[in-house]
Scaffold this motif. Structure first.
Motif, PDB file in Angstrom:
ATOM      1  N   ILE A 267       0.841  -1.204   0.000  1.00  0.00           N
ATOM      2  CA  ILE A 267       0.000   0.000   0.000  1.00  0.00           C
ATOM      3  C   ILE A 267       0.873   1.249   0.000  1.00  0.00           C
ATOM      4  CG2 ILE A 267      -1.735   1.283   1.298  1.00  0.00           C
ATOM      5  CD1 ILE A 267      -2.716  -1.406   2.427  1.00  0.00           C
ATOM      6  N   SER A 268       1.926   1.220   0.820  1.00  0.00           N
ATOM      7  CA  SER A 268       2.812   2.377   0.914  1.00  0.00           C
ATOM      8  C   SER A 268       3.495   2.668  -0.422  1.00  0.00           C
ATOM      9  CB  SER A 268       3.866   2.136   2.002  1.00  0.00           C
ATOM     10  OG  SER A 268       4.741   3.236   2.101  1.00  0.00           O
ATOM     11  N   PHE A 269       4.027   1.631  -1.078  1.00  0.00           N
ATOM     12  CA  PHE A 269       4.727   1.828  -2.351  1.00  0.00           C
ATOM     13  C   PHE A 269       3.781   2.321  -3.445  1.00  0.00           C
ATOM     14  CE2 PHE A 269       7.939  -1.607  -0.961  1.00  0.00           C
ATOM     15  CZ  PHE A 269       8.654  -0.656  -0.256  1.00  0.00           C
ATOM     16  N   LEU A 270       2.527   1.847  -3.419  1.00  0.00           N
ATOM     17  CA  LEU A 270       1.544   2.285  -4.406  1.00  0.00           C
ATOM     18  C   LEU A 270       1.308   3.793  -4.292  1.00  0.00           C
ATOM     19  CD1 LEU A 270      -0.612   1.668  -6.572  1.00  0.00           C
ATOM     20  CD2 LEU A 270      -2.219   1.220  -4.696  1.00  0.00           C
ATOM     21  N   GLN A 322       9.879  14.040   1.029  1.00  0.00           N
ATOM     22  CA  GLN A 322      10.094  13.494   2.367  1.00  0.00           C
ATOM     23  C   GLN A 322       8.792  13.279   3.139  1.00  0.00           C
ATOM     24  OE1 GLN A 322      13.010  12.572   3.803  1.00  0.00           O
ATOM     25  NE2 GLN A 322      14.026  12.992   1.855  1.00  0.00           N
ATOM     26  N   LEU A 323       7.716  13.898   2.649  1.00  0.00           N
ATOM     27  CA  LEU A 323       6.479  13.903   3.421  1.00  0.00           C
ATOM     28  C   LEU A 323       5.938  12.502   3.658  1.00  0.00           C
ATOM     29  CD1 LEU A 323       4.428  15.738   4.794  1.00  0.00           C
ATOM     30  CD2 LEU A 323       3.140  15.778   2.650  1.00  0.00           C
ATOM     31  N   HIS A 324       6.051  11.646   2.649  1.00  0.00           N
ATOM     32  CA  HIS A 324       5.483  10.299   2.824  1.00  0.00           C
ATOM     33  C   HIS A 324       6.191   9.552   3.957  1.00  0.00           C
ATOM     34  CE1 HIS A 324       8.873   8.127   0.934  1.00  0.00           C
ATOM     35  NE2 HIS A 324       8.935   9.151   0.113  1.00  0.00           N
ATOM     36  N   ARG A 325       7.530   9.700   4.051  1.00  0.00           N
ATOM     37  CA  ARG A 325       8.256   9.038   5.138  1.00  0.00           C
ATOM     38  C   ARG A 325       7.880   9.636   6.484  1.00  0.00           C
ATOM     39  NH1 ARG A 325      12.243  10.335   8.245  1.00  0.00           N
ATOM     40  NH2 ARG A 325      12.726  12.243   7.092  1.00  0.00           N
ATOM     41  N   ILE A 326       7.878  10.968   6.560  1.00  0.00           N
ATOM     42  CA  ILE A 326       7.555  11.636   7.815  1.00  0.00           C
ATOM     43  C   ILE A 326       6.111  11.363   8.219  1.00  0.00           C
ATOM     44  CG2 ILE A 326       7.331  13.893   8.929  1.00  0.00           C
ATOM     45  CD1 ILE A 326       9.667  14.829   7.156  1.00  0.00           C
ATOM     46  N   TYR A 327       5.220  11.391   7.235  1.00  0.00           N
ATOM     47  CA  TYR A 327       3.812  11.146   7.530  1.00  0.00           C
ATOM     48  C   TYR A 327       3.606   9.707   8.012  1.00  0.00           C
ATOM     49  CZ  TYR A 327      -1.247  11.688   7.059  1.00  0.00           C
ATOM     50  OH  TYR A 327      -2.584  11.763   7.308  1.00  0.00           O
ATOM     51  N   ASP A 328       4.337   8.770   7.399  1.00  0.00           N
ATOM     52  CA  ASP A 328       4.272   7.381   7.860  1.00  0.00           C
ATOM     53  C   ASP A 328       4.751   7.271   9.304  1.00  0.00           C
ATOM     54  OD1 ASP A 328       3.252   6.515   5.496  1.00  0.00           O
ATOM     55  OD2 ASP A 328       5.107   5.614   4.742  1.00  0.00           O
TER      56      ASP A 328
END
Length: 610
Positions: A267-270, A322-328
């Protein structure tokens, strides 16, 4: 009763990212000066992040002008321009390295200090809880450790993400966006239009991922708890040749964890791929628009401005990358924070204390119509009434599960009764100051905990202010002194290296050093050999004089030495009286007594000694 698994967790689960940051704020504010320095350095670093775009804009336009000069290209002017550009860029990089180092080191100091404070806070909180908390489902040691460790780790990472990662990125992005609007409003609008789309996709990702993160967290708890069970039960596992069965249990948990993690990653990679595509669309639109404006000779638009806007948009999109990593990470923190702050918010399981203190505690206990059920649902005490006189030895007798140890737990205020009345020296137990009460009670269990540390430290646990000679005397009373002195390091030897029987004597020495007026003995000699049992019995007989003693034992010798006995059956008093009188009554006590005598081959022992 409130436990972490219900109301407090539910309360914590209501806050989002803003609420999470609000909960972290009290832990950050003590380091406000570090925070101010970090923010100043962040602002300076964000300014320097725009230098490349400005320099490239000027350099490209200057080079273009040189190429189209009427008097021809001059290598001297070109070399001078390149030298200036190089000096500015290299100087900026050197200064940026210093600023970034300072910003990161101060931000990391905030994170480390907050991590320490979170750990200390939760430890202080756990030490305040009554025993019922630790008996509740879901609060097993392995699960609690996972909840605390991952909570501290994720919350401290949130501090890092916010003060070390997010602030520099977004400060730089805002400055870059302002410069884009200042240069050309249309290009600025294109850059601005991409950001909400990216945020919407990221928010959708967070919603989709939240349930899976909870499953992964639950699996991690189960894995840690399972491993701890294996380590604690390794002797039993090996004695029954159950290694493969335990390995299969762990394999199933690991396979479940693997499947859940893979689904989370898919899901994350998608979503990450979709966000990267949106970002690239923004870059293409910036290039097309700026090139078009140059071609139509739009005022203020030059070839240098194309590179200028592309680099600035790169600074705008840097947080997006970077937002996706930080948001995760933030969403992980929300999941783990629920369990962590659930512990801090749990008021229902905090141990209560009265105010009553007295210079002399006599030890006269009264229990009347007491009912008690453990958090797991076991109804351990049923309408129990008994009188335990001061200065006497009272034995609690009964089959396993009859409620003997539960009574000791209630008298020591480890648990509170569901109903009924318990008093000490005529004062209701709930009115007694808990610390004062336990200062006057010595407790020796069948299996006593030995702390990591020296033998001296473990004995001194009974009275930290005791002198060295008092510690040695307590060891002599527990008949462990000679064995300690035979060790290479004597009293400084590691207590965990002692045998089970030796550790039991250390626990008894700890009680002797405390020297309390009330003593609870729960199978104190169960793991000792016959000679050691006789020695300890002699020491206990000596210390019992003039004290209130409650003995739980299956040892006939300890039972018949009591002044009074209560025979318990499924949580209520079945018989009571002096040992001789109760035996003459027949019933459960006589059955237990006769069975104990037969199990010891009392007839053959008597014949042997005849």
């Amino acid at each position: 009763m409130t436990t972490i698994n219900n109301s407090s967790t539910h309360k914590s689960s209501k806050f989002g990212i803003v609420g999470l940051l609000r909960r972290l704020l009290p832990f950050v504010l003590p380091y406000r000066w570090l925070l101010v320095v970090t923010l100043v350095l962040t602002f300076a670093g964000s300014l320097m992040a725009q230098v490349n775009a400005v320099v490239l804009d000027r350099a490209v336009d200057a080079i273009n002008a040189m190429l189209h000069r009427e008097d021809g290209f001059d290598w001297g002017d070109a070399a001078k321009l390149l030298a200036i550009v190089s000096a500015v860029l290299l100087g900026k990089e050197l200064l940026a390295a210093v600023v970034t180092f300072g910003q990161r080191i101060f931000g990391e100091k905030i994170r480390i200090n907050v991590s320490r404070d979170l750990s200390l806070k939760v430890v202080d909180r756990i030490l305040q809880f009554r025993m019922a908390f630790f008996s509740a489902d879901g609060n097993e040691p392995g699960k609690l450790q996972t909840r605390i460790d991952r909570g501290v780790m994720s919350l401290s990472n949130t501090v890092k993400n916010f003060f070390i990662d997010i602030l520099p990125l977004f400060t730089s992005a805002v400055m870059a966006l302002v410069l884009m609007f200042a240069a050309n409003v249309y290009v600025g609008l294109v850059a601005l239009a991409v950001i909400p789309v990216y945020f919407v996709i990221t928010a959708r990702q967070g919603v989709r991922m939240k349930g899976w993160r909870r499953r992964v967290f639950g699996t991690h708890q189960a894995l840690n708890h399972g491993i701890m069970n294996i380590l604690e039960s390794i002797t039993v596992i090996k004695s029954f040749n159950r290694e493969q069965a335990e390995a299969d249990k762990q394999a199933k948990l690991q396979n479940d964890s693997t499947a859940q993690q893979m689904q989370t990653r898919r899901i994350s990679f998608l979503f990450e791929g979709l966000k990267t595509f949106v970002e690239q669309i923004g870059t293409v639109l910036i290039i097309i628009l700026t090139a078009y404006l140059v071609l139509i000779d739009y005022p203020g638009m030059t070839i240098g401005k194309i590179m200028y806007h592309v680099l600035l948009f790169s600074n705008v999109s840097a947080p997006i990358r970077q937002l996706h990593r930080i948001y995760d990470d933030l969403n992980d923190a929300l999941v783990y924070a629920e369990g962590f702050f659930g512990i801090l918010d749990n008021e229902g399981d905090v141990e209560t204390s009265g105010q009553h203190k007295t210079e002399q505690v006599h030890g006269d206990f009264e229990l009347r119509n007491v009912e008690f059920t453990y958090p797991g649902g076991t109804h351990a005490i049923r309408d129990l009434t008994m009188q335990i006189p001061a200065g006497k030895t009272t034995a609690l007798v009964g089959l396993s599960g009859a409620g003997k140890s539960t009574i000791v737990n209630l008298l020591d205020k480890f648990y509170s009764p569901d109903s009924g009345h318990i008093a000490l020296d005529g004062v209701p137990l709930e009115e007694w100051d808990t610390e004062h009460l336990r200062d006057n009670i010595g407790l020796v269990l069948q299996k006593n905990h030995i702390f990591s540390g020296s033998i001296d430290e473990n004995i001194r646990y009974g009275n930290p202010s005791a002198t060295t000679e008092q510690v040695r005397e307590a060891a002599r009373q527990a008949y462990i002194y000679d064995q300690i002195m035979q060790l290479p390091d004597g009293f400084e030897s590691n207590a965990l290296q002692l045998s089970g029987g030796q550790q039991q004597r250390i626990a008894i020495a700890r009680m002797f050093l405390k020297n309390p007026p009330i003593i609870f003995l729960d199978e104190p000699t169960a793991s000792l050999d016959a000679i050691a049992t006789e020695q300890i019995k002699a020491s206990i007989d000596a210390i019992k004089q003039g004290r209130t003693v409650i003995v739980i034992s299956h040892n006939i010798g300890q039972i018949i030495d009591s002044d009074y006995i209560y025979v318990l059956d499924t949580g209520h008093v079945a018989q009571h009286g002096t040992p001789k009188d109760v035996y003459r009554q027949g019933g459960l006590y006589k059955e237990i007594f006769d069975a104990s005598a037969r199990s010891m081959n009392a007839d053959k022992i008597a014949n042997t000694m005849a």
